[in-house]
Write a protein that holds these residues in place. Sequence first.
Motif, PDB file in Angstrom:
ATOM      1  N   PRO A 231      16.421  14.881  41.525  1.00 49.59           N
ATOM      2  CA  PRO A 231      16.148  14.933  42.969  1.00 49.59           C
ATOM      3  C   PRO A 231      15.483  13.693  43.543  1.00 49.59           C
ATOM      4  CG  PRO A 231      15.571  17.019  41.915  1.00 49.59           C
ATOM      5  CD  PRO A 231      15.861  16.036  40.811  1.00 49.59           C
ATOM      6  N   GLU A 232      14.835  12.874  42.686  1.00 47.90           N
ATOM      7  CA  GLU A 232      14.178  11.654  43.168  1.00 47.90           C
ATOM      8  C   GLU A 232      15.081  10.424  43.020  1.00 47.90           C
ATOM      9  OE1 GLU A 232      11.228  12.040  44.624  1.00 47.90           O
ATOM     10  OE2 GLU A 232      11.411  14.172  44.144  1.00 47.90           O
ATOM     11  N   ASP A 233      16.349  10.645  42.769  1.00 49.88           N
ATOM     12  CA  ASP A 233      17.312   9.562  42.530  1.00 49.88           C
ATOM     13  C   ASP A 233      17.516   8.727  43.790  1.00 49.88           C
ATOM     14  OD1 ASP A 233      19.396   7.991  41.582  1.00 49.88           O
ATOM     15  OD2 ASP A 233      20.492   9.676  40.722  1.00 49.88           O
ATOM     16  N   VAL A 234      17.464   7.403  43.650  1.00 52.62           N
ATOM     17  CA  VAL A 234      17.742   6.513  44.781  1.00 52.62           C
ATOM     18  C   VAL A 234      19.091   5.820  44.606  1.00 52.62           C
ATOM     19  CG1 VAL A 234      15.296   6.147  45.243  1.00 52.62           C
ATOM     20  CG2 VAL A 234      16.520   4.540  43.763  1.00 52.62           C
ATOM     21  N   ILE A 235      19.837   6.194  43.554  1.00 54.46           N
ATOM     22  CA  ILE A 235      21.153   5.602  43.302  1.00 54.46           C
ATOM     23  C   ILE A 235      22.282   6.510  43.791  1.00 54.46           C
ATOM     24  CG2 ILE A 235      22.734   4.752  41.514  1.00 54.46           C
ATOM     25  CD1 ILE A 235      20.330   2.981  41.738  1.00 54.46           C
ATOM     26  N   VAL A 236      22.169   7.817  43.545  1.00 55.88           N
ATOM     27  CA  VAL A 236      23.207   8.762  43.950  1.00 55.88           C
ATOM     28  C   VAL A 236      22.605   9.885  44.793  1.00 55.88           C
ATOM     29  CG1 VAL A 236      24.510   8.318  41.827  1.00 55.88           C
ATOM     30  CG2 VAL A 236      23.037  10.325  41.961  1.00 55.88           C
ATOM     31  N   TYR A 237      23.441  10.428  45.669  1.00 59.61           N
ATOM     32  CA  TYR A 237      23.092  11.646  46.400  1.00 59.61           C
ATOM     33  C   TYR A 237      23.500  12.835  45.528  1.00 59.61           C
ATOM     34  CZ  TYR A 237      22.510   8.856  50.674  1.00 59.61           C
ATOM     35  OH  TYR A 237      22.094   7.949  51.623  1.00 59.61           O
ATOM     36  N   GLY A 238      22.521  13.560  44.996  1.00 59.68           N
ATOM     37  CA  GLY A 238      22.782  14.597  44.023  1.00 59.68           C
ATOM     38  C   GLY A 238      23.763  15.660  44.471  1.00 59.68           C
ATOM     39  N   GLY A 239      23.597  16.194  45.674  1.00 65.73           N
ATOM     40  CA  GLY A 239      24.478  17.257  46.144  1.00 65.73           C
ATOM     41  C   GLY A 239      25.918  16.823  46.272  1.00 65.73           C
ATOM     42  N   ARG A 240      26.128  15.543  46.462  1.00 73.57           N
ATOM     43  CA  ARG A 240      27.488  15.046  46.625  1.00 73.57           C
ATOM     44  C   ARG A 240      28.244  14.973  45.305  1.00 73.57           C
ATOM     45  NH1 ARG A 240      26.825  10.276  51.252  1.00 73.57           N
ATOM     46  NH2 ARG A 240      25.629  11.564  52.749  1.00 73.57           N
ATOM     47  N   MET A 241      27.528  15.014  44.170  1.00 77.47           N
ATOM     48  CA  MET A 241      28.219  15.091  42.886  1.00 77.47           C
ATOM     49  C   MET A 241      29.003  16.399  42.810  1.00 77.47           C
ATOM     50  SD  MET A 241      25.566  13.576  40.035  1.00 77.47           S
ATOM     51  CE  MET A 241      24.184  14.654  40.434  1.00 77.47           C
ATOM     52  N   VAL A 242      28.384  17.479  43.239  1.00 70.69           N
ATOM     53  CA  VAL A 242      29.055  18.781  43.246  1.00 70.69           C
ATOM     54  C   VAL A 242      30.232  18.760  44.220  1.00 70.69           C
ATOM     55  CG1 VAL A 242      28.775  21.251  43.677  1.00 70.69           C
ATOM     56  CG2 VAL A 242      26.915  19.957  42.617  1.00 70.69           C
ATOM     57  N   ASP A 243      30.025  18.175  45.378  1.00 72.00           N
ATOM     58  CA  ASP A 243      31.123  18.059  46.348  1.00 72.00           C
ATOM     59  C   ASP A 243      32.295  17.287  45.751  1.00 72.00           C
ATOM     60  OD1 ASP A 243      29.502  19.363  48.171  1.00 72.00           O
ATOM     61  OD2 ASP A 243      28.845  17.519  49.168  1.00 72.00           O
ATOM     62  N   ALA A 244      31.991  16.246  44.997  1.00 72.38           N
ATOM     63  CA  ALA A 244      33.046  15.398  44.441  1.00 72.38           C
ATOM     64  C   ALA A 244      33.888  16.152  43.415  1.00 72.38           C
ATOM     65  CB  ALA A 244      32.446  14.151  43.814  1.00 72.38           C
ATOM     66  N   VAL A 245      33.243  16.908  42.535  1.00 75.75           N
ATOM     67  CA  VAL A 245      34.024  17.606  41.500  1.00 75.75           C
ATOM     68  C   VAL A 245      34.741  18.828  42.081  1.00 75.75           C
ATOM     69  CG1 VAL A 245      32.499  16.803  39.677  1.00 75.75           C
ATOM     70  CG2 VAL A 245      32.116  19.061  40.670  1.00 75.75           C
ATOM     71  N   ASN A 246      34.313  19.288  43.244  1.00 72.77           N
ATOM     72  CA  ASN A 246      34.981  20.421  43.891  1.00 72.77           C
ATOM     73  C   ASN A 246      35.950  19.991  44.987  1.00 72.77           C
ATOM     74  OD1 ASN A 246      33.814  22.495  42.376  1.00 72.77           O
ATOM     75  ND2 ASN A 246      32.004  22.590  43.685  1.00 72.77           N
ATOM     76  N   SER A 247      36.119  18.681  45.171  1.00 74.28           N
ATOM     77  CA  SER A 247      37.000  18.176  46.218  1.00 74.28           C
ATOM     78  C   SER A 247      38.434  18.659  46.023  1.00 74.28           C
ATOM     79  CB  SER A 247      36.981  16.645  46.221  1.00 74.28           C
ATOM     80  OG  SER A 247      37.942  16.127  47.109  1.00 74.28           O
ATOM     81  N   ARG A 248      39.061  19.069  47.110  1.00 74.98           N
ATOM     82  CA  ARG A 248      40.444  19.569  47.058  1.00 74.98           C
ATOM     83  C   ARG A 248      41.458  18.504  47.467  1.00 74.98           C
ATOM     84  NH1 ARG A 248      39.762  25.707  49.631  1.00 74.98           N
ATOM     85  NH2 ARG A 248      37.973  26.314  48.338  1.00 74.98           N
ATOM     86  N   ASP A 249      41.001  17.246  47.533  1.00 79.83           N
ATOM     87  CA  ASP A 249      41.853  16.171  48.041  1.00 79.83           C
ATOM     88  C   ASP A 249      42.754  15.532  46.988  1.00 79.83           C
ATOM     89  OD1 ASP A 249      40.590  16.534  50.476  1.00 79.83           O
ATOM     90  OD2 ASP A 249      39.128  14.932  50.136  1.00 79.83           O
ATOM     91  N   HIS A 250      42.584  15.882  45.723  1.00 86.31           N
ATOM     92  CA  HIS A 250      43.265  15.137  44.659  1.00 86.31           C
ATOM     93  C   HIS A 250      44.280  15.958  43.860  1.00 86.31           C
ATOM     94  CE1 HIS A 250      40.360  11.880  45.309  1.00 86.31           C
ATOM     95  NE2 HIS A 250      39.452  12.832  45.387  1.00 86.31           N
TER      96      HIS A 250
END
Length: 296
Positions: A231-250
């Motif tokens: 949660p203190e990560d300044v490199i990645v937005y944590g919640g967006r990792m979940v969005d990325a693996v659940n993306s329906r665009d691919h």
Amino acid sequence: MAVLSVTSKVLKSSDGTEIYADAVGNPSNPSIVLIHGFSLSSSVFDNVFADPKFSEKHYLVRYDTRGHGRSGKPEKEEEWQSQRLAEDFDAVVAGFNLKTPFVGAWSLGCTNLSDILSFHPPSYISGVIVITGFPYTASVPHIATPFALGVIPPFTSTGDTPLFQSTALAFVRGLTAPSFALPHATYRALLGDVMLQPRMCCARLLGRPQDPKGFFEAGKAGLPMLIVDGPEDVIVYGGRMVDAVNSRDHLDGYEGWENLEVVKIAGAGHMPFVEKPDEFREAILGFVTKVLLQKV
């Protein structure tokens, strides 16, 4: 405490590129392959390798990906095709005689998961662990923070040495939560890894083509995945990792990663295995144990 014996090998990938790898533990135990991140090396996992609670029941393997650390550093565009990186992983699997290993990848190293799953069925591995990372190259602009994206131009340029130096210093400081002070020896080692990488290799790594279709097919097929969020990560937005693996665009008909678990490690930044080693170990080994029990 007994000193753990590490087995080191220099393997050859299919195109002749040398891949440095090492392992610790009993080869008869379930294996976990660790893949490091952007501009660094497998030495980032030193404390994991030194932790007997990790290796007493699991065979740990790590390698320097091409262009990094002690591995070969090819610079031609064709040497950075997705298949080449998948074949590097294959060389490690064959070199250590691994059977359906778990793959724990960190940061930009998580993009290797899509390379592997583009050229192998999900059954080739037992599960994937995304550690504060980018699961495929197209996810980088959506998951990376402005700070992380700001690192890219100076790291791929050869025209401004002072800017590269200041960016490298800021990048390494940003790998952990603001409240966590990296030991100075670790700080210097990480900077050394950055210096070892030719700028062209960095550019090839960031610009290489990749098709994540196989990655999403694996998710649809039920390949187990653990996402580790700091949660203190300044490199990645944590919640967006979940969005990325659940993306329906691919992938047509994809409804999200079928077998997904998410662990947030309080107080951790981009390197939870350094900042919160006990919590990190508990999360990884808990996931691995659960998956193995489900197979029985």
